[in-house]
Design a protein around this motif. Structure first.
Motif, PDB file in Angstrom:
ATOM      1  N   UNK A  72       0.853  -1.188   0.000  1.00 55.49           N
ATOM      2  CA  UNK A  72       0.000   0.000   0.000  1.00 55.49           C
ATOM      3  C   UNK A  72       0.890   1.240   0.000  1.00 55.49           C
ATOM      4  N   UNK A  73       0.641   2.128  -0.961  1.00 56.87           N
ATOM      5  CA  UNK A  73       1.454   3.337  -1.066  1.00 56.87           C
ATOM      6  C   UNK A  73       1.176   4.240   0.133  1.00 56.87           C
ATOM      7  N   UNK A  74       2.223   4.811   0.678  1.00 56.78           N
ATOM      8  CA  UNK A  74       2.087   5.711   1.821  1.00 56.78           C
ATOM      9  C   UNK A  74       1.140   6.859   1.475  1.00 56.78           C
ATOM     10  N   UNK A 100      -2.394   1.010  -4.137  1.00 58.20           N
ATOM     11  CA  UNK A 100      -1.528  -0.157  -3.994  1.00 58.20           C
ATOM     12  C   UNK A 100      -0.599  -0.330  -5.195  1.00 58.20           C
TER      13      UNK A 100
END
Lengths: 679, 276, 188
Positions: free
Chosen positions: C41-43, C54
């Motif tokens: 999951x991208x920050x 994601x």
């Protein structure tokens, strides 16, 4: 040589995927989706794709076992013969003692939704009138609401949603809970459809929508009614409503007199101008579709919420429209033939208050409890009542795959088969497909299907006391599965013989658009804004707004516990289990309570307290906290200890009992000193 | 963060010490050297080299196929390292055979062995010069490995020859050691300050090191203590005290082993950063 | 090299369900510790609004594979179609490739003491089928494509996303369709 078999994923899930397994020398080697299925299209979700690990998992229980002392974990292997002897003897003794069979209780639900998993119910029906858990923890209020409005609970074929120019996803998160709907939604978006997501928190689906509207929990019904009012004011109602609806004038009166946009904006948290804008867009766009999730009816006003949203769909003329409608679910394809046993005068306990109601049972009290496809100590409310009930019970039997939280309370564990080891027949409550489930491998260890357990126990009972159980004592699983397709089901599926379902899964021959000719099956044969059946059930005849419970000073935070993509209720596929739950909160709450991310904190209410690890979700409002369904170590305390069994407003008419208002759980949050933290 | 790679720590430090000894022997051999010391030192270098090679096997998942490791010389520094070390091991056998002969060509043999050995150490260091790991991707890595070679090679010879070597030879060796310590301190200071500006991963290596008690132990054992002892010695220029040599040897050995362990432990590779 | 197979990941459509990850595990029945493909999951801080975005990363079959360069036994080969294959039989478990890969894709399997990784289901690709991860993606977020200049010239095709190592290290054969963010009418 590799062999292929058909299966249907039996999890309690919208998608109910068609699966093809590959076995080599009697061992499962891989599974794939069945490309012939037009909804699941040969693709499976990660939960199903872990099935082989699940089937052969070392921690799967392969033999019958007895626990010398409940919760001791002190299990001993026993033979099927011994196990069934013990159970049958206890049943016969209880019956002798009480003079009837009401002390025998069955609590079964959706661990496996296959039709042959009703075998436990058939077995109990064969013994006489018994005590049963009835209703559903899931969707009851909405089922009744749609039954009042349309006459029965039904919705369009889910692929129809792709035709919508405007798609409202209301309290539903298909990205996590119905992932096969996502390509349909994405395709519609690619073709220019607009998607708006209404929810209490920013779900994965909401994050991918054109617009996310955050609604205060429990106020969705009012939001829908406010939009109904805008449709009236803006004259965006379907002009043929008088032809096919009942109670329109009364409903408009109610809107005029009782619904105020400014007040609605205040209560729902959605600004009046946005309510107006949304309603106008919904009224002007055709086709426009609403998909309502299950979460927003898990409130004490949940049924009214569904009725209000249905009314919005009806008022705008979107009911019966191709690509329109209000989707919720259906159980039209679930009309299995059963076992042909006589209806018994069972003692019926609402599944959502089972322990509470069971404790109140007298003459006779409950003595034997059989848990099948259930994990109440992880999933139910009223856990304190459950623990009291467990103390009272003389025998607890569970049949399952793993030693679940609830199995810890059992005296006897009977190993069940998976859907790769038995025959079954499965339908979906979303799409229209029905499919056969074939066994691909021999049962692992000594596991037995529910049907076989039922036959074997019936045989035991009849050996001990002739005539004590009218359920058959043997048979063919395959034939029993095929027999579930009675004349109704065959007609629905367009089949001549049940055997035809062995060739491939079949889609029911329903028109794809629900209520397309406005032929409703209510008492008036019209769409009923005003329902006499609702009135007869003690409810307002019109869809109205009744406030849900609100947080109190002592417990200011509403605890939501939504489904997670990795779980179906307590069934998970994660390898590593955590010792604790993660609590998601707004960053400002972090400050208010002096907490740090990752810190252990306590949430509590009058029922229990629970230590959690704090995490941040920037999209959450300050009065809502979330613990997702999460795979957790058995020894860890169940999150549901915080839950009380508040019931939803509807469910008695079509769903077997009122639903659980699970989203009306309130907690308080507290920072812990290092010495208080248990992790 | 990296992991404590004991097999690799032992392999590299022992291997470097062994080659260092041989190199020092070659260096000292310009003038007359005590034959007993020479023989002892030569034997010890072989022993250490053997131990190092054995230790390296423990790093492998399948040590039984270790021989394959020389099969990718075109791009793999690890292949080159193993090949050079194998040549060094064979050369050592030749070297030792020459040492045992009264008129053997031991200086030539020592030269050949240490050349292979130094090439092996250089290759060994180049293995770690990976673009993914800022903490390793610099000239500091080969320098660090070569300094260990000089420092521990010199100190081992000092310990072995503390009673039999001439004062001038001992002073020469102490000067080598002193130079190694000084270069080590200076280069590490420059390395740390540059690493701290080399992105997130480099910074976390620096933070890890500064927060690690092992690192501060290394600072004392590898740098501060030797520096004090050597500066004191060079400022007074008396005869060489055997205790001084032994203290230096112990401190620096601990320091170098810690340094190498930290080299592996503090490696932070560039990787995917995401939630959870 | 005239061809380079690789992945095109649509981060707008990827819902982070991990179906690709599990399809890989289902097909190869890999050890629990192995995640040849992994969903990240991208920050959230990378975007102006709260996000749920994601990335699905398997072996990127890089044009400059560091794993192949450092491997002492030549266990890695790059085929003409660009697929980087790891030969388990040659591997001696030195783990240097694990250190060299910025994507963490070659993984040491401590049960059999060697490194393993995604070989892009080359047996399936050779039969004209899609790799398991691509074939299983319900949302249609993962595609097998030719990485070339005409793909890079398309609008919206990105070489990297927040949180990924710089593509300059290995020149990975993966491209992205970046996430978009809708309007959010939030209560906070």
């Amino acid at each position: 040589m590799p062999e292929k078999h058909y299966h249907v994923c039996p999890r309690n899930c919208y998608d109910t995927c068609s699966i093809i397994s590959t076995t080599v020398n009697g061992v499962l080697v891989s599974i794939e989706g069945n490309p012939a299925h037009d909804y699941t299209k040969g693709k499976l979700c990660p939960k199903a794709m872990n099935d082989i690990q699940k089937v052969y998992n070392p921690s799967r229980i392969r033999y019958p076992m007895r626990q010398r002392q409940r919760f001791s974990g002190n299990w001993e292997r026993m033979s099927w013969d011994e196990a069934l002897d013990m159970i049958a003897q206890k049943i016969i003794d209880s019956k002798k003692h009480d003079g009837n069979t009401l002390s025998l209780a069955l609590n079964k639900y959706s661990g496996n939704f296959g039709a042959l998993h009703n075998a436990m119910e058939w077995l109990f029906s064969g013994m006489g009138p018994t005590t049963r858990a009835v209703g559903s923890p899931c969707w009851s209020a909405g089922v009744d609401a749609q039954t009042y409005d349309f006459g029965k609970f039904f919705c369009s074929e889910p692929r129809e949603m792709g035709h919508a120019k405007l798609l409202w996803l209301w309290g539903v998160n298909p990205a996590w809970t119905a992932v096969h709907q996502m390509p349909i939604i994405f395709d519609a978006m690619d073709r220019g459809s607009k998607v708006i997501c209404f929810d209490t928190y920013l779900s994965d689906t909401a994050a991918r929508s054109h617009r996310f509207i955050q609604v205060k929990p429990g106020t969705d019904g009012l939001l829908a009614l406010a939009m109904c009012k805008v449709l009236c004011e803006e004259n965006l109602m379907d002009d043929k409503l008088y032809d096919y609806t009942l109670g329109l004038v009364e409903f408009i009166d109610y809107l005029t007199n009782s619904i105020d946009l400014t007040e609605a904006a205040e209560i729902t948290g959605v600004k009046a101008e946005i309510i107006r804008e949304l309603a106008i867009e919904y009224g002007q766009t055709c086709p426009a579709c609403i998909w309502v999730g299950f979460g927003l009816q898990r409130y004490t006003n949940g049924g009214q919420t569904l009725r209000a949203i249905d009314a919005l769909g009806a008022l705008a003329g979107h009911i019966g429209e191709k690509g329109g409608g209000v989707h919720y679910g259906h159980f039209e394809t679930w009309k299995f033939a059963g076992a042909g046993l006589p209806e018994q005068q069972n003692r019926q306990l609402n599944i959502n208050r089972f322990a509470r109601e069971a404790l109140a049972c007298d003459k006779p009290p409950l003595r034997v409890l059989w848990l099948s496809g259930r994990n109440p100590l992880a999933q139910d409310a009223d856990l304190k009542h459950w623990h009291r009930l467990i103390q009272q019970l003389e025998l607890i039997v569970i049949n399952d795959l793993f030693l679940t939280k609830s199995a810890q309370a059992a005296d006897i564990f009977l190993p069940a088969t998976t859907h790769y080891e038995h025959w079954d027949l499965n339908s979906s409550y979303w799409h229209y497909w029905v499919g056969i489930n074939e066994p691909a491998i021999n049962p692992v260890g000594e596991a037995k299907s529910d049907l076989e357990i039922a036959w074997n126990l019936s045989a035991k009972l009849n050996r001990f006391e002739k005539g004590s159980c009218s359920f058959p004592t043997s048979g063919s699983e395959r034939e029993t599965a095929l027999k579930q397709l009675g004349p109704d089901m065959l007609r629905m599926l367009g089949l001549n013989t049940p055997e035809e379902i062995l060739d491939r899964p079949i889609k029911a021959k329903f028109p794809p658009t629900a209520w397309e000719n406005h032929e409703f099956v209510t008492p008036s044969k019209r769409y009923e804004f005003q329902s006499s059946r609702a009135l007869a059930a003690g409810l307002p005849a019109l869809p109205v707004f009744e406030p849900a419970l609100l947080p109190s000073k002592e417990t200011p935070l509403r605890l939501l516990t939504p489904h997670h993509s990795m779980m179906i209720n307590s069934q998970s596929y994660q390898d590593a289990l955590s010792d604790y739950y993660d609590l998601y909160i707004n960053p400002r709450l972090l400050e208010n309570y002096g907490l740090k991310i990752g810190e252990t904190a306590e949430i509590w209410n009058e029922y229990a307290s629970l230590q959690v690890k704090v995490k941040v979700d920037m999209s959450l409002p300050e009065d809502v906290v979330i613990i997702y369904q999460q795979a957790i170590e058995q020894r860890a305390q169940a999150r549901n200890a915080l839950l009380n069994s508040n019931l939803s407003d509807m469910g008695d008419v079509a769903a077997g009992g009122k639903g659980l208002a699970i989203n009306e759980t309130f907690v308080s949050l507290r920072k812990l000193t290092p010495s208080e933290r248990s992790f | 963060m990296g992991t404590m790679e004991w097999p690799l720590v032992l392999f590299t430090v022992l291997g470097e010490t062994a080659i260092g000894i041989i190199f020092v022997l070659w260096w000292l051999d310009r003038a007359e050297v005590d034959p007993i010391f020479y023989k002892k030192a030569a034997l010890l270098s072989g022993l250490l080299l053997a131990l190092a090679l054995i230790a390296s096997l423990f790093h492998l998942g399948r040590p039984e196929y270790a021989y394959r490791a020389v099969s990718h010389l075109s791009t793999s520094w690890l292949s080159r390292e193993i090949l050079c070390f194998l040549f060094a091991a064979v050369a050592w056998l030749y070297f030792y055979s020459q040492v045992r002969q009264p008129k053997g060509k031991r200086r030539l043999a020592a030269g050949i062995t240490s050349t292979f050995g130094l090439l092996g150490i250089f290759s060994s260091s180049m293995i770690y010069v990976l673009p993914r790991v800022p903490a390793w991707d610099s000239v500091q890595t080969p320098l660090f490995f070569l300094l260990t070679t000089g420092l521990l090679g010199g100190l081992t010879c000092l310990v072995l020859g503390r009673k039999t070597l001439k004062l001038s030879q001992l002073q020469e060796l102490l000067l080598i050691v002193f130079t190694c310590v000084l270069v080590s301190i200076l280069s590490f200071a420059i390395y740390l300050s540059m690493l701290n500006t080399a992105g997130m991963e480099g910074m976390s290596t620096v933070q890890f090191l500064l927060a690690s008690p092992l690192f501060w132990l290394r600072v004392v054992a590898n740098w501060l203590l030797p520096l004090i002892l050597l500066v004191t010695y060079f400022s007074k220029q008396k005869t060489i005290n055997a205790n001084l040599v032994i203290m230096l040897f112990i401190a620096c050995s601990i320091g170098e082993l810690l340094g190498r362990a930290l080299f592996y432990l503090s490696a932070v590779g560039i990787s995917i950063t995401a939630l959870k | 090299m005239n061809k380079q197979l690789g992945f095109l990941h649509n981060s707008e459509k990827c819902v982070g369900c991990r179906g690709c990850e599990m399809a890989c595990k289902n097909l190869y029945q890999t050890d629990i510790s192995q995640r040849w493909r992994q969903v990240f999951q991208i920050d959230e801080n990378a975007y102006p609004l709260p996000s749920r975005m994601f990335i699905s990363i398997g072996c990127n079959h890089c044009s400059e594979p560091q794993c192949m360069k450092v491997c002492p036994v030549g266990a890695y080969t790059k085929r003409d179609d660009g697929i980087v294959i790891h030969d388990d039989n040659r591997c001696i478990g030195c783990r240097l490739c694990v250190m060299a890969c910025p994507y963490g894709r070659p993984q040491f399997n401590s049960v059999i003491n060697i490194v393993q990784k995604c070989n892009l289901c080359y047996q399936r690709v050779d039969k004209g089928e899609k790799p398991a991860c691509v074939a299983s993606c319900v949302a249609g977020a993962l595609e097998l494509v030719q990485i070339n200049s005409s793909l890079d010239a398309k609008t919206g095709v990105l070489k990297t996303l927040p949180g990924l190592p710089s593509p300059s290290i290995t020149n990975p054969s993966i491209r992205f369709v970046g996430p978009k963010q809708g309007k959010q009418v939030r209560r906070d």
